[in-house]
Design a protein around this motif. Structure first.
Motif, PDB file in Angstrom:
ATOM      1  N   ARG A  83      -9.724  13.454  -3.339  1.00 12.80           N
ATOM      2  CA  ARG A  83      -9.887  14.365  -4.476  1.00 12.80           C
ATOM      3  C   ARG A  83      -8.942  14.093  -5.639  1.00 12.80           C
ATOM      4  NH1 ARG A  83     -14.053  14.881  -2.634  1.00 12.80           N
ATOM      5  NH2 ARG A  83     -15.169  16.779  -1.982  1.00 12.80           N
ATOM      6  N   GLY A  84      -8.115  13.074  -5.539  1.00 16.04           N
ATOM      7  CA  GLY A  84      -7.251  12.707  -6.653  1.00 16.04           C
ATOM      8  C   GLY A  84      -5.828  13.232  -6.498  1.00 16.04           C
ATOM      9  N   ARG A  85      -4.931  12.600  -7.240  1.00 21.25           N
ATOM     10  CA  ARG A  85      -3.509  12.926  -7.133  1.00 21.25           C
ATOM     11  C   ARG A  85      -3.216  14.371  -7.535  1.00 21.25           C
ATOM     12  NH1 ARG A  85       1.308  10.946  -4.861  1.00 21.25           N
ATOM     13  NH2 ARG A  85       3.039  11.904  -5.980  1.00 21.25           N
ATOM     14  N   ARG A  86      -3.877  14.867  -8.576  1.00 23.38           N
ATOM     15  CA  ARG A  86      -3.596  16.236  -9.004  1.00 23.38           C
ATOM     16  C   ARG A  86      -3.965  17.244  -7.934  1.00 23.38           C
ATOM     17  NH1 ARG A  86      -5.259  16.591 -15.456  1.00 23.38           N
ATOM     18  NH2 ARG A  86      -3.694  15.070 -16.182  1.00 23.38           N
ATOM     19  N   ALA A  87      -5.069  17.012  -7.243  1.00 27.67           N
ATOM     20  CA  ALA A  87      -5.456  17.907  -6.151  1.00 27.67           C
ATOM     21  C   ALA A  87      -4.403  17.868  -5.052  1.00 27.67           C
ATOM     22  CB  ALA A  87      -6.820  17.522  -5.600  1.00 27.67           C
ATOM     23  N   ALA A  88      -3.907  16.686  -4.733  1.00 23.07           N
ATOM     24  CA  ALA A  88      -2.875  16.565  -3.707  1.00 23.07           C
ATOM     25  C   ALA A  88      -1.602  17.297  -4.126  1.00 23.07           C
ATOM     26  CB  ALA A  88      -2.580  15.094  -3.434  1.00 23.07           C
ATOM     27  N   GLU A  89      -1.263  17.220  -5.390  1.00 24.64           N
ATOM     28  CA  GLU A  89      -0.067  17.917  -5.876  1.00 24.64           C
ATOM     29  C   GLU A  89      -0.255  19.428  -5.820  1.00 24.64           C
ATOM     30  OE1 GLU A  89       0.415  16.140  -9.689  1.00 24.64           O
ATOM     31  OE2 GLU A  89       1.497  14.382  -8.891  1.00 24.64           O
ATOM     32  N   ARG A  90      -1.471  19.896  -6.084  1.00 23.44           N
ATOM     33  CA  ARG A  90      -1.727  21.341  -5.971  1.00 23.44           C
ATOM     34  C   ARG A  90      -1.598  21.802  -4.521  1.00 23.44           C
ATOM     35  NH1 ARG A  90      -5.740  20.105  -9.888  1.00 23.44           N
ATOM     36  NH2 ARG A  90      -7.378  19.988  -8.285  1.00 23.44           N
ATOM     37  N   VAL A  91      -2.070  20.979  -3.592  1.00 21.72           N
ATOM     38  CA  VAL A  91      -1.926  21.318  -2.181  1.00 21.72           C
ATOM     39  C   VAL A  91      -0.450  21.368  -1.801  1.00 21.72           C
ATOM     40  CG1 VAL A  91      -2.356  20.500   0.168  1.00 21.72           C
ATOM     41  CG2 VAL A  91      -4.200  20.456  -1.517  1.00 21.72           C
ATOM     42  N   ALA A 130       0.815  -1.227   0.000  1.00 21.42           N
ATOM     43  CA  ALA A 130       0.000   0.000   0.000  1.00 21.42           C
ATOM     44  C   ALA A 130       0.845   1.272   0.000  1.00 21.42           C
ATOM     45  CB  ALA A 130      -0.912   0.006   1.222  1.00 21.42           C
ATOM     46  N   ALA A 131       2.158   1.131  -0.017  1.00 21.85           N
ATOM     47  CA  ALA A 131       3.040   2.284   0.207  1.00 21.85           C
ATOM     48  C   ALA A 131       2.863   3.391  -0.819  1.00 21.85           C
ATOM     49  CB  ALA A 131       4.494   1.821   0.238  1.00 21.85           C
ATOM     50  N   ARG A 132       2.555   3.047  -2.048  1.00 18.10           N
ATOM     51  CA  ARG A 132       2.429   4.077  -3.089  1.00 18.10           C
ATOM     52  C   ARG A 132       1.172   4.915  -2.921  1.00 18.10           C
ATOM     53  NH1 ARG A 132       3.542   2.012  -9.062  1.00 18.10           N
ATOM     54  NH2 ARG A 132       3.325   4.262  -9.347  1.00 18.10           N
ATOM     55  N   ARG A 133       0.189   4.389  -2.234  1.00 14.48           N
ATOM     56  CA  ARG A 133      -1.067   5.131  -2.092  1.00 14.48           C
ATOM     57  C   ARG A 133      -1.308   5.640  -0.682  1.00 14.48           C
ATOM     58  NH1 ARG A 133      -2.793  -0.346  -2.332  1.00 14.48           N
ATOM     59  NH2 ARG A 133      -3.964  -0.984  -0.465  1.00 14.48           N
ATOM     60  N   ASP A 134      -0.406   5.347   0.260  1.00 13.73           N
ATOM     61  CA  ASP A 134      -0.633   5.767   1.642  1.00 13.73           C
ATOM     62  C   ASP A 134       0.706   6.046   2.326  1.00 13.73           C
ATOM     63  OD1 ASP A 134      -2.848   5.719   3.956  1.00 13.73           O
ATOM     64  OD2 ASP A 134      -0.961   4.932   4.728  1.00 13.73           O
ATOM     65  N   SER A 135       0.862   7.259   2.847  1.00 18.71           N
ATOM     66  CA  SER A 135       2.130   7.662   3.456  1.00 18.71           C
ATOM     67  C   SER A 135       2.403   6.952   4.773  1.00 18.71           C
ATOM     68  CB  SER A 135       2.156   9.170   3.666  1.00 18.71           C
ATOM     69  OG  SER A 135       2.197   9.853   2.429  1.00 18.71           O
ATOM     70  N   VAL A 136       1.360   6.575   5.509  1.00 16.96           N
ATOM     71  CA  VAL A 136       1.572   5.798   6.726  1.00 16.96           C
ATOM     72  C   VAL A 136       2.156   4.437   6.366  1.00 16.96           C
ATOM     73  CG1 VAL A 136       0.433   4.653   8.669  1.00 16.96           C
ATOM     74  CG2 VAL A 136      -0.223   6.990   8.025  1.00 16.96           C
ATOM     75  N   ALA A 137       1.594   3.780   5.375  1.00 19.86           N
ATOM     76  CA  ALA A 137       2.123   2.496   4.921  1.00 19.86           C
ATOM     77  C   ALA A 137       3.555   2.638   4.429  1.00 19.86           C
ATOM     78  CB  ALA A 137       1.233   1.931   3.810  1.00 19.86           C
TER      79      ALA A 137
END
Length: 296
Positions: free
Chosen positions: A230-238, A171-178
């Motif tokens: 909200r998707g990867r692009r939203a996370a990158e904008r943040v 799960a590491a690619r989709r979750d920073s805790v993992a």
């Protein structure tokens, strides 16, 4: 004349020693309180509640978490996560600290064993078992975070077939805790802890230093809770927004603080869907390590 903050270094004999249950539990409580009390943009703070969770819920959860982490050496990591989640569910109606429980449980176990903390936590992670996965899956189901209905490898609704660390690695690619489980807490030890030490050495107080660390981690690593909502692009904008705040000075000047306020306002739109909650969880791990190691 500016006075630098005096901090213990790794040469201090207390650093690396086996910590008492009380010391580990208290460090966990203080780390959670410091994280919740810092005015981190987009998060629950003393000035900002969410619809289903208040600042007071975060404080109650911090208090409840401590004793369970103090007992981490008495049981497996997964059982500690489950006990911590159940303790906090008794005092708060919503999921307040699943990510924190997952992150702090191996660190607490390592601290109670003694020795160099990062080396010891790698030992703890390497010894995780199928039973740890089974208990952690139960904790995740009971906490009820969003996104559990998405089809993923090693679904927590099914019986685990691999150890907890192997499940986290998947799960590491989709979750920073993992990802922290998979990398031996690379972000915590290699990015967060040095950033916190620098901020404290520069004379920032603990809450301001916590905000600066949060912005730095958010700028470097897109938040996976935001990405899930909200998707990867939203996370990158943040993440780009956090970098802009730091470039403006962040907590260190008037222009930076104005940029910080505007960034905070932008994250609180759309029902707090842009809350960088996973980053806040990792910041709590940084604070916990800093308290254990005498940096804070």
């Amino acid at each position: 004349m500016e006075v630098k903050r005096a901090r213990r270094r790794s040469s201090d004999p207390a650093v690396g020693a086996r910590r008492s249950a009380e010391a580990v539990g208290s460090a966990a409580q203080l780390a959670c309180v410091l994280e919740a009390s810092a005015d981190k943009p987009g998060n629950i703070t003393p000035r900002h509640d969410f619809t289903d969770t208040s600042y007071e819920d975060m404080l109650r959860s911090a208090i409840a978490l401590g004793p369970e982490l103090g007992r981490a050496a008495e049981r497996g990591v997964g059982d500690t996560v489950l006990a911590a989640v159940r303790a906090t569910r008794r005092v708060a109606g919503a999921n307040t600290n699943l990510g924190i429980a997952l992150l702090l449980a191996p660190l607490a176990h390592a601290a109670l064993l003694g020795g160099a903390l990062r080396a010891r936590v790698n030992d703890v992670l390497g010894a995780l078992t199928l039973d740890d996965a089974r208990a952690a899956y139960a904790a995740i189901r009971e906490a009820g975070p969003g996104g559990l209905d998405e089809p993923v490898e090693h679904d927590v609704h099914a019986a685990p077939t691999v150890t907890l660390r192997d499940a986290m690695a998947a799960a590491a690619r989709r979750d920073s805790v993992a990802a922290e489980y998979a990398t031996g807490y690379a972000v915590t030890f290699e990015l967060g802890l040095p950033a916190l030490a620098r901020a404290l050495d520069d004379g920032l107080g603990p809450r301001a230093a916590t905000v600066e660390v949060y912005l730095g981690l958010l700028a470097a690593v897109p938040d996976t809770l935001v990405a899930r909502k909200r998707g990867r692009r939203a996370a990158e904008r943040v993440s780009a927004g956090a970098a802009s705040v730091l470039a403006a000075g962040g907590v260190r000047g008037d222009a930076g603080r104005a940029a910080l306020q505007a960034f905070d306002d932008s994250l609180r739109q759309d029902g707090n869907a842009l809350n960088p909650g996973t980053t806040a969880d990792v910041v709590t791990a940084v604070l916990f390590v800093a308290l254990l190691e005498g940096v804070l």
